[in-house]
Scaffold this motif. Structure first.
Motif, PDB file in Angstrom:
ATOM      1  N   PHE A 285      35.672  44.419  47.822  1.00 15.60           N
ATOM      2  CA  PHE A 285      34.146  44.498  47.278  1.00 15.60           C
ATOM      3  C   PHE A 285      34.052  44.309  45.729  1.00 15.60           C
ATOM      4  O   PHE A 285      33.293  43.365  45.214  1.00 15.60           O
ATOM      5  N   LEU A 286      35.300  45.028  45.088  1.00 11.51           N
ATOM      6  CA  LEU A 286      35.099  44.939  43.577  1.00 11.51           C
ATOM      7  C   LEU A 286      35.511  43.254  43.219  1.00 11.51           C
ATOM      8  O   LEU A 286      34.859  42.520  42.384  1.00 11.51           O
ATOM      9  N   ASN A 287      36.564  42.641  44.085  1.00 15.14           N
ATOM     10  CA  ASN A 287      36.785  41.377  43.712  1.00 15.14           C
ATOM     11  C   ASN A 287      35.592  40.302  43.921  1.00 15.14           C
ATOM     12  O   ASN A 287      35.529  39.423  43.057  1.00 15.14           O
ATOM     13  N   GLN A 288      34.970  40.576  44.945  1.00 13.31           N
ATOM     14  CA  GLN A 288      33.773  39.756  45.168  1.00 13.31           C
ATOM     15  C   GLN A 288      32.929  39.813  44.196  1.00 13.31           C
ATOM     16  O   GLN A 288      32.070  38.777  44.128  1.00 13.31           O
ATOM     17  N   ASN A 289      32.773  41.045  43.436  1.00 14.83           N
ATOM     18  CA  ASN A 289      31.553  41.089  42.467  1.00 14.83           C
ATOM     19  C   ASN A 289      32.239  41.172  41.115  1.00 14.83           C
ATOM     20  O   ASN A 289      31.467  41.859  40.124  1.00 14.83           O
ATOM     21  N   ALA A 290      33.251  40.715  40.873  1.00 10.75           N
ATOM     22  CA  ALA A 290      34.086  40.623  39.618  1.00 10.75           C
ATOM     23  C   ALA A 290      33.277  40.225  38.401  1.00 10.75           C
ATOM     24  O   ALA A 290      33.201  40.479  37.489  1.00 10.75           O
ATOM     25  N   LYS A 291      32.579  39.066  38.706  1.00  4.86           N
ATOM     26  CA  LYS A 291      31.935  38.464  37.471  1.00  4.86           C
ATOM     27  C   LYS A 291      30.812  39.393  37.212  1.00  4.86           C
ATOM     28  O   LYS A 291      30.303  39.442  35.969  1.00  4.86           O
ATOM     29  N   THR A 292      29.794  39.846  38.030  1.00  4.64           N
ATOM     30  CA  THR A 292      28.922  40.809  37.765  1.00  4.64           C
ATOM     31  C   THR A 292      29.254  42.016  37.077  1.00  4.64           C
ATOM     32  O   THR A 292      28.573  42.363  36.172  1.00  4.64           O
ATOM     33  N   LEU A 293      30.372  42.515  37.581  1.00  6.71           N
ATOM     34  CA  LEU A 293      31.009  43.894  37.069  1.00  6.71           C
ATOM     35  C   LEU A 293      31.742  43.549  35.459  1.00  6.71           C
ATOM     36  O   LEU A 293      31.669  44.577  34.855  1.00  6.71           O
ATOM     37  N   ALA A 294      32.032  42.308  35.336  1.00  6.13           N
ATOM     38  CA  ALA A 294      32.837  42.020  34.238  1.00  6.13           C
ATOM     39  C   ALA A 294      32.429  42.492  32.915  1.00  6.13           C
ATOM     40  O   ALA A 294      32.988  43.010  31.934  1.00  6.13           O
ATOM     41  N   ASP A 295      31.072  42.320  32.666  1.00  7.85           N
ATOM     42  CA  ASP A 295      30.511  43.010  31.444  1.00  7.85           C
ATOM     43  C   ASP A 295      30.356  44.434  31.281  1.00  7.85           C
ATOM     44  O   ASP A 295      29.870  45.118  30.023  1.00  7.85           O
ATOM     45  N   ARG A 296      30.856  45.189  32.288  1.00  5.80           N
ATOM     46  CA  ARG A 296      30.512  46.635  32.292  1.00  5.80           C
ATOM     47  C   ARG A 296      31.872  47.513  32.350  1.00  5.80           C
ATOM     48  O   ARG A 296      31.974  48.490  31.939  1.00  5.80           O
ATOM     49  N   VAL A 297      32.765  46.798  33.132  1.00  2.71           N
ATOM     50  CA  VAL A 297      34.010  47.467  33.551  1.00  2.71           C
ATOM     51  C   VAL A 297      35.152  46.268  33.910  1.00  2.71           C
ATOM     52  O   VAL A 297      34.854  45.308  34.168  1.00  2.71           O
ATOM     53  N   THR A 298      36.472  46.539  33.397  1.00  2.00           N
ATOM     54  CA  THR A 298      37.580  45.795  33.643  1.00  2.00           C
ATOM     55  C   THR A 298      38.043  46.286  34.977  1.00  2.00           C
ATOM     56  O   THR A 298      38.568  47.447  34.913  1.00  2.00           O
ATOM     57  N   VAL A 299      38.336  45.533  35.697  1.00  2.00           N
ATOM     58  CA  VAL A 299      38.642  46.078  37.175  1.00  2.00           C
ATOM     59  C   VAL A 299      40.043  45.207  37.291  1.00  2.00           C
ATOM     60  O   VAL A 299      40.320  43.886  36.987  1.00  2.00           O
ATOM     61  N   ARG A 300      41.028  45.898  38.010  1.00  2.00           N
ATOM     62  CA  ARG A 300      42.393  45.556  38.529  1.00  2.00           C
ATOM     63  C   ARG A 300      42.737  46.035  39.840  1.00  2.00           C
ATOM     64  O   ARG A 300      42.557  47.319  40.030  1.00  2.00           O
ATOM     65  N   THR A 301      42.906  45.099  40.689  1.00  2.00           N
ATOM     66  CA  THR A 301      43.245  45.559  42.138  1.00  2.00           C
ATOM     67  C   THR A 301      44.432  44.571  42.601  1.00  2.00           C
ATOM     68  O   THR A 301      45.012  43.871  41.596  1.00  2.00           O
ATOM     69  N   PRO A 302      45.011  44.786  43.665  1.00  2.00           N
ATOM     70  CA  PRO A 302      46.338  44.341  43.871  1.00  2.00           C
ATOM     71  C   PRO A 302      46.196  42.807  44.437  1.00  2.00           C
ATOM     72  O   PRO A 302      46.691  42.332  45.590  1.00  2.00           O
ATOM     73  N   VAL A 303      45.845  41.841  43.331  1.00  2.00           N
ATOM     74  CA  VAL A 303      45.555  40.850  43.645  1.00  2.00           C
ATOM     75  C   VAL A 303      46.948  39.890  43.724  1.00  2.00           C
ATOM     76  O   VAL A 303      47.866  40.352  42.858  1.00  2.00           O
ATOM     77  N   LYS A 304      47.299  39.107  44.551  1.00  2.00           N
ATOM     78  CA  LYS A 304      48.654  38.423  44.732  1.00  2.00           C
ATOM     79  C   LYS A 304      48.771  37.679  43.313  1.00  2.00           C
ATOM     80  O   LYS A 304      47.889  36.912  42.659  1.00  2.00           O
ATOM     81  N   GLY A 305      50.028  37.870  42.591  1.00  2.00           N
ATOM     82  CA  GLY A 305      50.473  37.176  41.620  1.00  2.00           C
ATOM     83  C   GLY A 305      49.882  37.709  40.291  1.00  2.00           C
ATOM     84  O   GLY A 305      50.470  37.363  39.098  1.00  2.00           O
ATOM     85  N   SER A 306      49.277  39.013  40.402  1.00  2.00           N
ATOM     86  CA  SER A 306      49.285  39.866  39.450  1.00  2.00           C
ATOM     87  C   SER A 306      50.004  40.860  39.062  1.00  2.00           C
ATOM     88  O   SER A 306      50.945  41.133  39.578  1.00  2.00           O
ATOM     89  N   SER A 307      50.093  41.735  38.071  1.00  2.00           N
ATOM     90  CA  SER A 307      50.878  42.766  37.872  1.00  2.00           C
ATOM     91  C   SER A 307      50.639  44.111  38.497  1.00  2.00           C
ATOM     92  O   SER A 307      51.601  44.960  38.545  1.00  2.00           O
ATOM     93  N   MET A 308      49.547  44.015  39.460  1.00  2.00           N
ATOM     94  CA  MET A 308      49.048  45.061  40.216  1.00  2.00           C
ATOM     95  C   MET A 308      50.139  45.315  41.411  1.00  2.00           C
ATOM     96  O   MET A 308      50.556  46.501  41.610  1.00  2.00           O
ATOM     97  N   PRO A 309      50.408  44.256  42.292  1.00  2.85           N
ATOM     98  CA  PRO A 309      51.435  44.601  43.495  1.00  2.85           C
ATOM     99  C   PRO A 309      52.768  45.167  42.997  1.00  2.85           C
ATOM    100  O   PRO A 309      53.264  46.221  43.514  1.00  2.85           O
ATOM    101  N   PRO A 310      53.381  44.698  41.875  1.00  3.62           N
ATOM    102  CA  PRO A 310      54.640  45.422  41.504  1.00  3.62           C
ATOM    103  C   PRO A 310      54.645  46.693  41.106  1.00  3.62           C
ATOM    104  O   PRO A 310      55.518  47.445  41.252  1.00  3.62           O
TER     105      PRO A 310
END
Length: 281
Positions: free
Chosen positions: A30-55
Motif C-alpha cells: 500500500f505504501l509503495n502503491q501510493n509512493a508519489k502521493t506520500l513523497a512530499d510528506r514522508v520518505t518511505v523505505r520498504t524491502p523493494v528488490k534491488g534496494s538496501s532494505m532486503p540486505p
C-alpha cells in the motif's frame, strides 16, 4: 497524541518492525502503491528488490539466528548504515518498514521463542542513529490466529517440516505479546515503542492506517490514498501447504526448493481435492 508525534529537534524516524504475519506485506504494498502521493510528506523505505532494505532484513535474521555476536552485529550495523546513507538530505520524517527486522519468527531455523533478540536489534539500530528521533512500531495479532499462520509461513518460506500440531506443541509455552512489550520497554523506554493491533486495521484496501497516523497523516488524508486491490502473501490452501511440508523433508537445493514453492503458490488449484476446471492444466 501518538508517542511518535512527541516534539523533538531531531528528524523523526518511524521503524515498523513487523512482526511477520501481521499484515506487513500488505502495508508495504500500500505504501509503495501510493509512493508519489506520500513523497512530499514522508520518505518511505520498504524491502523493494534491488534496494538496501532486503540486505538489512537478511542481516537482522542472521543476527537473530546467530544469537547476536560481534560479527553479526557489525554486519547488521553496516547494512543499517547503507539504508541511512541512501536517505535524502531533507527534514521529512522517514518511515522504514521491514518485518525481518524483528528477527527469526518461530519455525525459522529452529526458533521457538518470541523474538528473543528483538530488543537488542532495536537498541543497536537506535544507537547507530543518533541524528534521528527513532520510534519503533510493532503490530500484533491474536495469538490463536497468529500461530497457525506462522506455521504455514514457516513451511512456505523457511523449510519447516513439522505438522501444525507439532508446531503448536513446540510453541505451547510461547508468552503473549505483553512479554515482548515489557522487554522492549525495558530496553528502549516506554516512549520509544508502540504496539498496534492488526485486528484494529478494519480496511483491507487501506492497510496500515494506524501506522500512517503515527507518521502524522489524518484520516481524510489516508482516505484519499489509492486503495489496494487484493491481498499479497495470503496463506496457501491446505493441499499446497501439505505438499510443501513434505517437500521440505527432501534434500533439495534451497534455490530449487524456492522455485518449486513459487510454482505451488501460483498453481494452488492443482493441490485441492476437487478436479481442476477445464483449461487450468
Amino acid at each position: 497524541m501518538p508517542q511518535s508525534l512527541i516534539s523533538s529537534s531531531k528528524r523523526r524516524m518511524i521503524v515498523h518492525l513487523g512482526v511477520q504475519k501481521t499484515g506487513s506485506t500488505a502495508i508495504q504494498r500500500f505504501l509503495n502503491q501510493n509512493a508519489k502521493t506520500l513523497a512530499d510528506r514522508v520518505t518511505v523505505r520498504t524491502p523493494v528488490k534491488g534496494s538496501s532494505m532486503p540486505p538489512l532484513g537478511r542481516a537482522a535474521l542472521a543476527y537473530s539466528l546467530g544469537a547476536g555476536g560481534a560479527s553479526h552485529a557489525a554486519a547488521l550495523s553496516a547494512a543499517w548504515r547503507d539504508v541511512l546513507d541512501g536517505l535524502p538530505a531533507n527534514d521529512l520524517p522517514v518511515l522504514l518498514s521491514h518485518e525481518n527486522l524483528a528477527g527469526a519468527m518461530p519455525g525459522n531455523g529452529g526458533e521457538t521463542r518470541l523474538y528473543p533478540l528483538l530488543p537488542e536489534i532495536a537498541s543497536l539500530l537506535s544507537d547507530q542513529t543518533p541524528e534521528f528521533d527513532v520510534h519503533f512500531v510493532i503490530y500484533t495479532r491474536e495469538m490463536s490466529n497468529w500461530k497457525p499462520s506462522v506455521w504455514a509461513q514457516a513451511i512456505r518460506t523457511d523449510g519447516y517440516t513439522g505438522t501444525e500440531g507439532e508446531f503448536l506443541t513446540e510453541v505451547a509455552d510461547l508468552p503473549d505479546w505483553d512479554d515482548l512489550r515489557a522487554r522492549m520497554v525495558a530496553t528502549l523506554g516506554a516512549l520509544r515503542i508502540s504496539f498496534l493491533r492488526l485486528e484494529d486495521e478494519t480496511e483491507t484496501d487501506r492497510p496500515g492506517r494506524q501506522l500512517l497516523k503515527h507518521v502524522g497523516f489524518s484520516d481524510p488524508e489516508i482516505d484519499a490514498l489509492t486503495p489496494m486491490q487484493g491481498l499479497p502473501m495470503q496463506r496457501l490452501n491446505t493441499g499446497s501447504t501439505e505438499f510443501l511440508r513434505q517437500l521440505n523433508g527432501l534434500a533439495l537445493n534451497p534455490h530449487a526448493r524456492s522455485r518449486v514453492a513459487g510454482l505451488v503458490a501460483r498453481s494452488q488449484e492443482l493441490f485441492t481435492a476437487a478436479t481442476p476446471s477445464k483449461g487450468t492444466l
